[in-house]
Enzyme design. Structure first.
Site, short mmCIF file in Angstrom:
data_model
loop_
_atom_site.label_atom_id
_atom_site.label_comp_id
_atom_site.label_asym_id
_atom_site.label_seq_id
_atom_site.Cartn_x
_atom_site.Cartn_y
_atom_site.Cartn_z
N TYR A 154 0.76 -1.09 0.01
CA TYR A 154 0.10 0.22 0.27
C TYR A 154 0.93 1.18 0.19
CZ TYR A 154 -4.47 2.19 0.60
OH TYR A 154 -5.96 2.50 0.34
N LYS A 161 -3.69 8.18 3.28
CA LYS A 161 -4.92 7.62 4.01
C LYS A 161 -4.66 8.23 5.33
CE LYS A 161 -7.50 5.94 1.09
NZ LYS A 161 -8.86 6.58 0.51
#
Length: 255
Positions: A154, A161
């Site tokens: 990720y 995020k």
């Protein structure tokens, strides 16, 4: 008109395919009495085609959240369809391929800055652009993926995020005096277009299927969408700066 969102006017971003959480939000919102305005960028014909699958026709506005001109004109363009907004859904995220799939140490600032601009800063930008249309009781809802941990593959999207989660708390702080709430929904992994763009994303899928206490359906966007609707409704009038996990309980279980 009846339903959880009866009479609400919503701006929903990020509808690209009918497998997106944003599409499920728009669909359920209409079924629950809301008027929905969609935004799209770059592939408006695709958004128009997908929008035809909604229960009711929904107008579509072109919006590049990194464009000051688009943001400055957003309120006027929304007013062509509704006279105000009660809720805004931020379902926007993008990172260049160099920022994903194990390239954390090698990604350039140019690529990282793109990821942060589109995925993090745009949350504030969208809320501010919509603010002239909103009144006390309004709600801004965004979508995140649990940023309390470092996830394999990720990489910089995880950093983006984490920034989004902080940005939501600060937005809650600064919009509270306007009576407007800011909350996020942290969904588990879903087989969306965004997920397919992440090399090695199947690592998330395998882990969730094995460990989520309630189990996890990788193809069902409705649980996350329902959480968004609840936060857009009047049923959480004193909740802001919150992150609601819709992940089958995975986040609560130790390794």
């Amino acid at each position: 008109m009846s339903g959880l969102l009866a009479g609400k006017r919503l701006l929903v971003t990020g509808v690209i395919t009918d497998a997106s959480i944003a599409f499920s939000v728009a669909k359920l919102a209409q079924e629950n009495g809301a008027q929905v305005v969609l935004t799209g960028y770059g592939r408006l014909s695709l958004v128009e085609r997908i929008a035809k699958r909604l229960p009711e026709p929904a107008p579509i506005i072109e919006l590049d959240v990194t464009s000051p001109e688009h943001l400055a004109g957003l309120a006027d363009r929304v007013r062509e369809h509704v006279d105000g907004l009660d809720g805004v859904v931020h379902s926007i995220g993008f990172a260049p391929q160099s920022c994903l799939g194990g390239g954390y140490l090698d990604a350039s600032w140019e690529d990282v800055s793109t990821a942060l601009h589109v995925s993090t800063y745009s949350y504030k930008s969208l809320a501010v652009a919509a603010l002239p249309l909103m009144s006390p009781g309004g709600s801004v809802v965004g979508l995140t993926f649990d940023a309390t941990k470092a996830w394999p593959v990720y990489d910089w999207m995880g950093v983006a995020k984490a920034g989004l989660e902080s940005a939501s708390r600060y937005l809650a702080l600064h919009l509270g005096k306007e009576g407007i709430r800011s909350n996020l929904v942290a969904a588990g992994p879903l087989r969306t277009m965004a997920a397919r763009s992440i090399p090695g994303f199947e690592q998330f899928e395998d882990a969730w299927a094995e460990r989520a206490p309630l189990g996890w359906d990788l193809t069902n966007q409705e649980p996350a969408a329902r959480a968004c609707l609840a936060l857009l409704s009047d049923w959480f009038p004193a909740t802001t700066g919150e992150i609601v996990h819709v992940d089958g309980g995975y986040h609560a279980i130790g390794a």
